[in-house]
Motif scaffolding. Structure first.
Motif, PDB file in Angstrom:
ATOM      1  N   GLU A  80       8.109  -0.502  10.245  1.00  0.00           N
ATOM      2  CA  GLU A  80       8.439  -1.756  10.775  1.00  0.00           C
ATOM      3  C   GLU A  80       8.799  -2.780   9.638  1.00  0.00           C
ATOM      4  O   GLU A  80      10.008  -3.426   9.632  1.00  0.00           O
ATOM      5  CB  GLU A  80       7.470  -2.551  11.553  1.00  0.00           C
ATOM      6  CG  GLU A  80       7.636  -1.767  13.098  1.00  0.00           C
ATOM      7  CD  GLU A  80       6.390  -2.054  13.839  1.00  0.00           C
ATOM      8  OE1 GLU A  80       5.781  -3.219  13.574  1.00  0.00           O
ATOM      9  OE2 GLU A  80       6.108  -1.420  14.742  1.00  0.00           O
ATOM     10  N   ILE A  81       8.173  -2.728   8.306  1.00  0.00           N
ATOM     11  CA  ILE A  81       8.578  -3.752   7.425  1.00  0.00           C
ATOM     12  C   ILE A  81       9.910  -3.187   6.644  1.00  0.00           C
ATOM     13  O   ILE A  81      10.771  -4.087   6.558  1.00  0.00           O
ATOM     14  CB  ILE A  81       7.516  -3.806   6.409  1.00  0.00           C
ATOM     15  CG1 ILE A  81       6.311  -4.503   6.532  1.00  0.00           C
ATOM     16  CG2 ILE A  81       7.934  -4.251   4.897  1.00  0.00           C
ATOM     17  CD1 ILE A  81       5.054  -4.351   5.852  1.00  0.00           C
ATOM     18  N   GLU A  89      -4.731  -2.494   5.126  1.00  0.00           N
ATOM     19  CA  GLU A  89      -4.804  -3.332   6.123  1.00  0.00           C
ATOM     20  C   GLU A  89      -3.548  -3.196   7.046  1.00  0.00           C
ATOM     21  O   GLU A  89      -3.354  -3.995   8.026  1.00  0.00           O
ATOM     22  CB  GLU A  89      -4.925  -4.756   5.377  1.00  0.00           C
ATOM     23  CG  GLU A  89      -5.846  -5.080   4.614  1.00  0.00           C
ATOM     24  CD  GLU A  89      -5.895  -6.271   3.885  1.00  0.00           C
ATOM     25  OE1 GLU A  89      -5.093  -7.242   4.217  1.00  0.00           O
ATOM     26  OE2 GLU A  89      -6.589  -6.479   3.082  1.00  0.00           O
ATOM     27  N   ILE A  90      -2.542  -2.334   6.776  1.00  0.00           N
ATOM     28  CA  ILE A  90      -1.722  -2.189   7.975  1.00  0.00           C
ATOM     29  C   ILE A  90      -1.392  -0.499   8.052  1.00  0.00           C
ATOM     30  O   ILE A  90      -1.739   0.241   7.357  1.00  0.00           O
ATOM     31  CB  ILE A  90      -0.302  -2.636   7.154  1.00  0.00           C
ATOM     32  CG1 ILE A  90       0.113  -1.914   6.145  1.00  0.00           C
ATOM     33  CG2 ILE A  90      -0.091  -4.197   6.956  1.00  0.00           C
ATOM     34  CD1 ILE A  90       1.854  -2.068   5.443  1.00  0.00           C
ATOM     35  N   GLY A  91      -0.813  -0.408   9.135  1.00  0.00           N
ATOM     36  CA  GLY A  91      -1.029   0.905   9.758  1.00  0.00           C
ATOM     37  C   GLY A  91       0.360   1.547   9.424  1.00  0.00           C
ATOM     38  O   GLY A  91       1.276   0.813   8.705  1.00  0.00           O
ATOM     39  N   GLN A  92       0.544   2.793   9.597  1.00  0.00           N
ATOM     40  CA  GLN A  92       1.974   3.452   9.193  1.00  0.00           C
ATOM     41  C   GLN A  92       3.053   2.994  10.009  1.00  0.00           C
ATOM     42  O   GLN A  92       4.151   2.819   9.499  1.00  0.00           O
ATOM     43  CB  GLN A  92       1.566   5.157   9.505  1.00  0.00           C
ATOM     44  CG  GLN A  92       2.861   5.810   8.807  1.00  0.00           C
ATOM     45  CD  GLN A  92       3.122   5.711   7.455  1.00  0.00           C
ATOM     46  OE1 GLN A  92       2.093   6.040   6.497  1.00  0.00           O
ATOM     47  NE2 GLN A  92       3.956   5.117   6.762  1.00  0.00           N
ATOM     48  N   GLU A  93       2.970   2.829  11.325  1.00  0.00           N
ATOM     49  CA  GLU A  93       3.994   2.099  11.887  1.00  0.00           C
ATOM     50  C   GLU A  93       4.455   0.762  11.448  1.00  0.00           C
ATOM     51  O   GLU A  93       5.464   0.249  11.398  1.00  0.00           O
ATOM     52  CB  GLU A  93       3.560   1.807  13.362  1.00  0.00           C
ATOM     53  CG  GLU A  93       3.506   3.213  14.254  1.00  0.00           C
ATOM     54  CD  GLU A  93       4.802   3.963  14.149  1.00  0.00           C
ATOM     55  OE1 GLU A  93       5.973   3.479  14.472  1.00  0.00           O
ATOM     56  OE2 GLU A  93       4.898   5.159  13.723  1.00  0.00           O
ATOM     57  N   GLN A  94       3.537   0.052  11.282  1.00  0.00           N
ATOM     58  CA  GLN A  94       3.726  -1.295  10.558  1.00  0.00           C
ATOM     59  C   GLN A  94       4.522  -1.457   9.159  1.00  0.00           C
ATOM     60  O   GLN A  94       5.389  -1.994   8.782  1.00  0.00           O
ATOM     61  CB  GLN A  94       2.376  -2.153  10.331  1.00  0.00           C
ATOM     62  CG  GLN A  94       1.787  -2.631  11.525  1.00  0.00           C
ATOM     63  CD  GLN A  94       0.322  -3.291  11.060  1.00  0.00           C
ATOM     64  OE1 GLN A  94      -0.435  -2.556  10.924  1.00  0.00           O
ATOM     65  NE2 GLN A  94       0.411  -4.716  11.148  1.00  0.00           N
ATOM     66  N   ALA A  95       4.176  -0.397   8.481  1.00  0.00           N
ATOM     67  CA  ALA A  95       4.870  -0.079   7.161  1.00  0.00           C
ATOM     68  C   ALA A  95       6.153   0.166   7.363  1.00  0.00           C
ATOM     69  O   ALA A  95       7.270  -0.357   6.755  1.00  0.00           O
ATOM     70  CB  ALA A  95       4.185   0.941   6.286  1.00  0.00           C
ATOM     71  N   TYR A 138       0.909  -1.179  -0.032  1.00  0.00           N
ATOM     72  CA  TYR A 138      -0.035   0.123  -0.099  1.00  0.00           C
ATOM     73  C   TYR A 138       0.752   1.076   0.124  1.00  0.00           C
ATOM     74  O   TYR A 138       0.261   2.277  -0.065  1.00  0.00           O
ATOM     75  CB  TYR A 138      -0.697   0.033   1.171  1.00  0.00           C
ATOM     76  CG  TYR A 138      -1.686  -1.216   1.486  1.00  0.00           C
ATOM     77  CD1 TYR A 138      -2.952  -1.180   0.521  1.00  0.00           C
ATOM     78  CD2 TYR A 138      -1.574  -2.142   2.173  1.00  0.00           C
ATOM     79  CE1 TYR A 138      -3.703  -2.450   0.931  1.00  0.00           C
ATOM     80  CE2 TYR A 138      -2.150  -3.254   2.378  1.00  0.00           C
ATOM     81  CZ  TYR A 138      -3.286  -3.388   1.755  1.00  0.00           C
ATOM     82  OH  TYR A 138      -4.367  -4.514   1.859  1.00  0.00           O
TER      83      TYR A 138
END
Length: 212
Positions: A198-199, A190-196, A178
């Motif tokens: 972290e990826i 389906e993912i938040g900014q923090e998760q992005a 995304y």
């Protein structure tokens, strides 16, 4: 353990600035340049500078001379390369292997100069494969010509080149679902900014373990 220390560097393209985020026991230096439309405050650059020092990687965030001078528009690629060459002795000074990297225009600079400067690898964040809407104007040659191990981290919805548009080549490609060109993700994702973020940091940490 990081320290946030700025260092002024005089280059043939003008005055550049390096902000150091040092690892307590460093085994690599990751040098990161910014894009043509922003500075080292970019979310991906800041996330890497925060996370990587705990994993033995000193991060050097580089502000190109045009940015230090307060200009709004980046100069020609050739001038960006001159500025990058000028900061290299400072990032190589610790005597550690140096990974050359950056986002967008900074990723292009890293690819163009990696072999010449002796970088052990290239990290290309949001590599601008082509101008938006102009896939025929490909910059794949710069990426494919890096000549060292290369990791591309690309947003799934990057208008400058989606992951599926990249050619086959001697590089690794990690997708941030995304994500746009700045790795921003929409609220409906389906993912938040923090998760992005972290990826991004997780993949780069994993990759740097294979270097140096």
């Amino acid at each position: 353990m990081t320290s946030d220390v700025s260092e002024i560097i005089e280059t043939d393209a003008g005055t550049a600035r390096i902000t150091w985020h040092r690892a307590k026991q460093a085994r690599l230096v990751l040098t990161l340049g910014h894009g043509a439309g922003g500075g080292i405050e970019a979310r991906d650059l800041q996330a890497l500078a925060t996370v990587l020092p705990a994993h033995g990687v000193t991060v050097a965030l580089v502000e190109q001379p045009w940015r230090v001078a307060g200009k709004k528009v980046a100069p020609a690629p050739k001038t960006l390369d001159v500025g990058w060459r000028g900061i290299w002795p400072a990032v190589a000074k610790p005597g550690l292997p140096v990974v050359s990297g950056g986002r967008s225009a900074g990723a292009r600079v890293a690819c163009r100069t990696a072999t010449e400067l002796g970088a052990v690898a290239v990290l290309a964040l949001s590599f601008p494969l082509h101008p938006p809407g102009k896939p025929e104007k490909s910059r794949a040659g710069e990426l494919l010509g890096a000549g060292v191990p290369t990791l591309v981290v690309q947003g799934g919805n990057d208008p400058f080149g989606k992951p599926a548009e990249f050619p086959e080549g001697d590089f690794e490609l990690a997708e941030v679902p995304y994500g746009d060109h700045g790795f921003a993700v929409p609220k409906r994702a389906e993912i938040g900014q923090e998760q992005a973020l972290e990826i991004i940091t997780g993949r780069v940490v994993e990759w740097t373990r294979t270097l140096g």
